[in-house]
Scaffold this motif. Structure first.
Motif, PDB file in Angstrom:
ATOM      1  N   UNK A   1     251.325  40.343  83.322  1.00 46.71           N
ATOM      2  CA  UNK A   1     251.025  39.024  83.862  1.00 46.71           C
ATOM      3  C   UNK A   1     249.998  39.125  84.973  1.00 46.71           C
ATOM      4  N   UNK A   2     249.225  38.047  85.119  1.00 50.64           N
ATOM      5  CA  UNK A   2     248.191  38.024  86.124  1.00 50.64           C
ATOM      6  C   UNK A   2     248.762  37.415  87.404  1.00 50.64           C
ATOM      7  N   UNK A   3     249.095  38.288  88.358  1.00 48.15           N
ATOM      8  CA  UNK A   3     249.742  37.814  89.580  1.00 48.15           C
ATOM      9  C   UNK A   3     248.881  36.876  90.404  1.00 48.15           C
ATOM     10  N   UNK A   4     247.572  36.991  90.247  1.00 45.89           N
ATOM     11  CA  UNK A   4     246.654  36.148  90.997  1.00 45.89           C
ATOM     12  C   UNK A   4     246.850  34.680  90.637  1.00 45.89           C
TER      13      UNK A   4
ATOM     14  N   UNK B   1     249.051  32.617  92.847  1.00 40.99           N
ATOM     15  CA  UNK B   1     248.613  32.308  94.209  1.00 40.99           C
ATOM     16  C   UNK B   1     247.727  31.061  94.185  1.00 40.99           C
TER      17      UNK B   1
ATOM     18  N   UNK C   1     233.530  22.461  86.268  1.00 42.43           N
ATOM     19  CA  UNK C   1     232.350  23.082  85.654  1.00 42.43           C
ATOM     20  C   UNK C   1     232.260  22.705  84.178  1.00 42.43           C
TER      21      UNK C   1
ATOM     22  N   UNK D   1     241.646  46.896  79.496  1.00 45.97           N
ATOM     23  CA  UNK D   1     241.583  45.444  79.318  1.00 45.97           C
ATOM     24  C   UNK D   1     241.639  44.730  80.654  1.00 45.97           C
ATOM     25  N   UNK D   2     242.344  45.324  81.630  1.00 42.51           N
ATOM     26  CA  UNK D   2     242.366  44.719  82.963  1.00 42.51           C
ATOM     27  C   UNK D   2     240.980  44.797  83.576  1.00 42.51           C
TER      28      UNK D   2
ATOM     29  N   UNK E   1     238.931  42.066  82.054  1.00 42.69           N
ATOM     30  CA  UNK E   1     239.238  40.746  82.620  1.00 42.69           C
ATOM     31  C   UNK E   1     238.592  40.606  83.997  1.00 42.69           C
TER      32      UNK E   1
ATOM     33  N   UNK F   1     235.766  37.874  85.192  1.00 40.85           N
ATOM     34  CA  UNK F   1     235.925  37.025  86.373  1.00 40.85           C
ATOM     35  C   UNK F   1     234.744  37.208  87.327  1.00 40.85           C
TER      36      UNK F   1
ATOM     37  N   UNK G   1     231.464  35.672  85.680  1.00 43.90           N
ATOM     38  CA  UNK G   1     231.464  34.221  85.464  1.00 43.90           C
ATOM     39  C   UNK G   1     231.689  33.471  86.776  1.00 43.90           C
ATOM     40  N   UNK G   2     232.752  33.822  87.502  1.00 45.75           N
ATOM     41  CA  UNK G   2     233.078  33.080  88.721  1.00 45.75           C
ATOM     42  C   UNK G   2     232.289  33.606  89.918  1.00 45.75           C
TER      43      UNK G   2
ATOM     44  N   UNK H   1     239.779  40.620  92.482  1.00 45.48           N
ATOM     45  CA  UNK H   1     240.533  39.947  91.423  1.00 45.48           C
ATOM     46  C   UNK H   1     241.594  40.878  90.856  1.00 45.48           C
TER      47      UNK H   1
ATOM     48  N   UNK I   1     244.533  41.459  93.321  1.00 44.47           N
ATOM     49  CA  UNK I   1     245.539  40.419  93.466  1.00 44.47           C
ATOM     50  C   UNK I   1     246.252  40.126  92.153  1.00 44.47           C
ATOM     51  N   UNK I   2     245.545  40.295  91.034  1.00 47.29           N
ATOM     52  CA  UNK I   2     246.140  39.945  89.753  1.00 47.29           C
ATOM     53  C   UNK I   2     247.082  41.046  89.278  1.00 47.29           C
ATOM     54  N   UNK I   3     246.648  42.290  89.401  1.00 52.22           N
ATOM     55  CA  UNK I   3     247.428  43.396  88.849  1.00 52.22           C
ATOM     56  C   UNK I   3     247.733  44.403  89.951  1.00 52.22           C
TER      57      UNK I   3
END
Lengths: 223, 379
Positions: A192-195, A198, A211, B146-147, B150, B154, B157-158, B180, B183-185
């Motif tokens: 899962x993407x913990x970000x 938040x 956008x 794959x992380x 991703x 991010x 693009x962002x 990214x 915080x995500x992983x």
């Protein structure tokens, strides 16, 4: 009667409903009501309940203020509006507490904070005070739904990517402690993407929605 | 070379205006100008053109990154297998682990760059050549591919395209990717299991020096190890020596700005000295000059803080910008137990403030000159 009576769902009236969903969306175009969009979109269920509550409040506050619009003295109109909105919000709060206690606990203070949601006051000031009740109802439903739609879209992605669930169901499979016991995507090493849980990510999701919307809808691009 | 030119020329008409693949012209031109110096001439305005264009700058940075990358590849093997192996064994092991990361980073990132270039009808920029190399260098080696992909999506693009592409980004895209992923992983980006390849399988655990410090444990690497880079850490960040070689190249060619590097070292030194003087806990007693050797400090200062796009533009602004990066990086390291490494946060934060710093530097300059003008008028 000299005036011709307007059909209930004339083109103009339909526009009142559809405009806030796209061209004049309260969140993605007017950028109002962002705080609650960040706070309660971690999961889909509270977001849906919140969307329904806001549709209810905008619709009925618009209706009541529109009915009273010729009786409210201009100088105290904000107070009157607040009273009406507050009464409706308390009603919503009590209903939630009675029939959906756990969701009400999750939403906590944000139900009460519907009072301060800029969308509601904005619609009262900008629309209900100057228009007839039926049109005000449509405008209320449209804006509440426009707000709710964005909320639900954000919550959909945040719950799906952040905790791998939708409405509490494990749609991506079950994540156990070890890889071998996991099922679905988790068995392949997905995490899962913990970000997503938040609040910055909610803001970024709103940004992405804006956008995408602007690149599809050329009308919205400022010169 | 001749063959390449001829092949490119053969397909060129297909991509010209009105031709079949007009839409894909940016992709074609991107490949063409990557291989050869573009042959267009200036039509108006200043006719002086420098040989150093965006492409040459980016290639210089990539070259400066090569020593630290090669060392990093060797260090992956060294951290996993330890002493008693030949150089080629260690390097080969590292290469098998590292080059897939590089390939994913370039593949995903360049793919997106080409996609956006075609959609928006502008030319492909070379900015991603550097970013794509930086991203795997600042990730832990055990990060699943794959992380990484991703995070790259991010970042491009962002972090970049949303702001208008190369040269318009507010934040350093490579650091956006790392933030990214961080915080995500989080479990895959910090702790003692991720810095050594396959540590979950081999049972080798390697904590970074800063992680050990934050956990209040004694450090068992010598200062020499820290300088040479024989320590666990993100792929490219460990060897200060190799980073200094890269820095020398960047400073010699004028790609990196010496003001930022110098002032950030000063900022870190000041903060480190303050902590050493206070010495309230074991983290604060860590000698200030060793802070410069461990973690991502050297790498961040040389390759990230000096990024000309996201840094301050004015010379005075660069002093302030660099100083605060160094200062904040050490402060975050010591104060915030959850982030043993503060360099990423410090640089990203100052990226955001860089335009503000510039604004005030310029405003102050205008004020000063106005005063001077008034003096002359009176006299």
């Amino acid at each position: 009667m000299a005036e011709e009576k307007e059909a209930l769902f004339s083109k103009q009236n339909r526009k009142l409903l559809s405009d806030p969903l796209n061209d004049n969306n309260p969140i993605s175009v007017q950028v109002l009501g962002i705080c609650s969009a960040l706070a309660i979109t971690v999961q889909l269920k509270p977001a849906i309940v919140m969307a329904i509550a806001v549709v209810f409040v905008t619709t009925f506050s618009n209706l009541i203020i529109s009915l009273l619009r010729n009786l409210i003295p201009g100088r105290i109109r904000i107070i009157v509006q607040l009273m009406v909105v507050a009464a409706l919000v308390i009603l919503v709060d009590q209903i939630l507490k009675a029939y959906a206690y756990d969701v009400s606990k999750e939403l906590s203070v944000f139900v009460g904070l519907i009072i301060t949601n800029c969308i509601i006051m904005g619609r009262l000031e900008a629309f209900a005070l100057a228009n007839k009740p039926w049109k005000s109802i449509l405008d209320g439903i449209g804006n509440g739904a426009g707000y709710g739609a964005i909320l639900i879209v954000i919550a959909f992605f945040r719950e799906l990517l952040g905790s791998g669930k939708l409405l509490g169901f494990e749609v991506l499979g079950h994540k156990a402690k070890t890889l071998a016991e996991s099922t679905g995507l988790y068995a392949m090493g997905y995490e899962n993407n913990g970000f997503m849980l938040l609040s910055p990510m909610a803001l970024i999701t709103v940004g992405i929605i804006i956008w995408v919307q602007r690149s599809r809808n050329r009308k919205l691009i400022e010169a | 070379m001749n063959f390449l030119r001829k092949t490119l020329d053969k397909y060129k008409p297909l991509f010209e205006k009105g031709a079949k693949y007009e839409k894909f012209a940016p992709a074609f031109n991107g490949i063409d100008t990557l291989m050869f110096v573009p042959n267009h001439t200036t039509h108006k305005g200043a006719h002086i053109r420098d040989a150093v264009d965006l492409k040459r700058i980016m290639i210089t940075v990539v070259l400066a990154l090569v020593p630290t990358m090669l060392f990093g590849v060797w260090n992956i093997g060294y951290q996993n297998m330890g002493e008693g192996h030949t150089f080629m064994e260690l390097f080969g092991y590292g290469a098998i682990r590292f080059f897939p990361m590089l390939a994913v980073s370039y593949g995903v990132g360049l793919g997106l760059e080409f996609l956006f270039a075609i959609l928006r009808g502008h030319e492909v920029n070379e900015g991603y050549l550097v970013t794509g190399m930086l991203i795997p260098l600042i990730m832990p080696i055990d990060l699943p591919l794959w992380m990484l992909a991703v995070a790259v999506v991010f970042a491009v693009v962002i972090g970049k395209e949303a702001f208008g592409g190369t040269g318009m980004n507010i934040l350093n895209p490579a650091l956006v990717a790392r933030a990214f992923a961080f915080f995500a992983y989080a479990p895959n980006m910090s702790g003692d299991k991720v810095w050594v390849a396959d540590s979950a399988i081999d049972g080798v655990s390697g904590e970074t020096v800063l992680g050990t410090l934050a956990a209040n444990n004694p450090i068992n690497s010598s200062v020499f190890d820290m300088f040479m880079g024989y320590i666990p850490g993100s792929v490219g960040e460990t060897s200060v020596l190799m980073i200094l070689i890269g820095l020398a190249l960047l400073l010699f060619t004028g790609v990196a700005n010496w003001r930022i590097v110098l002032s950030s070292v000063m900022g870190a030194a000041v903060m480190g000295l303050i902590f050493n003087a206070l010495a309230l806990n074991s983290l604060m007693t860590f000698p200030w000059w060793q802070h410069l050797l461990v973690g991502g400090f050297a790498f961040g200062m040389v390759f990230m803080a000096t990024d000309p796009v996201s840094a301050s533009q004015t010379n005075k602004g660069k002093w302030i910008y660099g100083f605060l990066i160094g200062f904040l990086a050490i402060m975050i390291r010591v104060f915030n137990g959850a982030y043993p490494e503060g360099v990423m946060m410090a640089i990203l934060l100052m990226n955001v403030f860089a335009p503000t710093i510039d604004h005030y530097v310029i405003a102050a300059n205008i004020k000063r000159r106005k005063k001077r003008l008034e003096k002359i008028k009176i006299a």
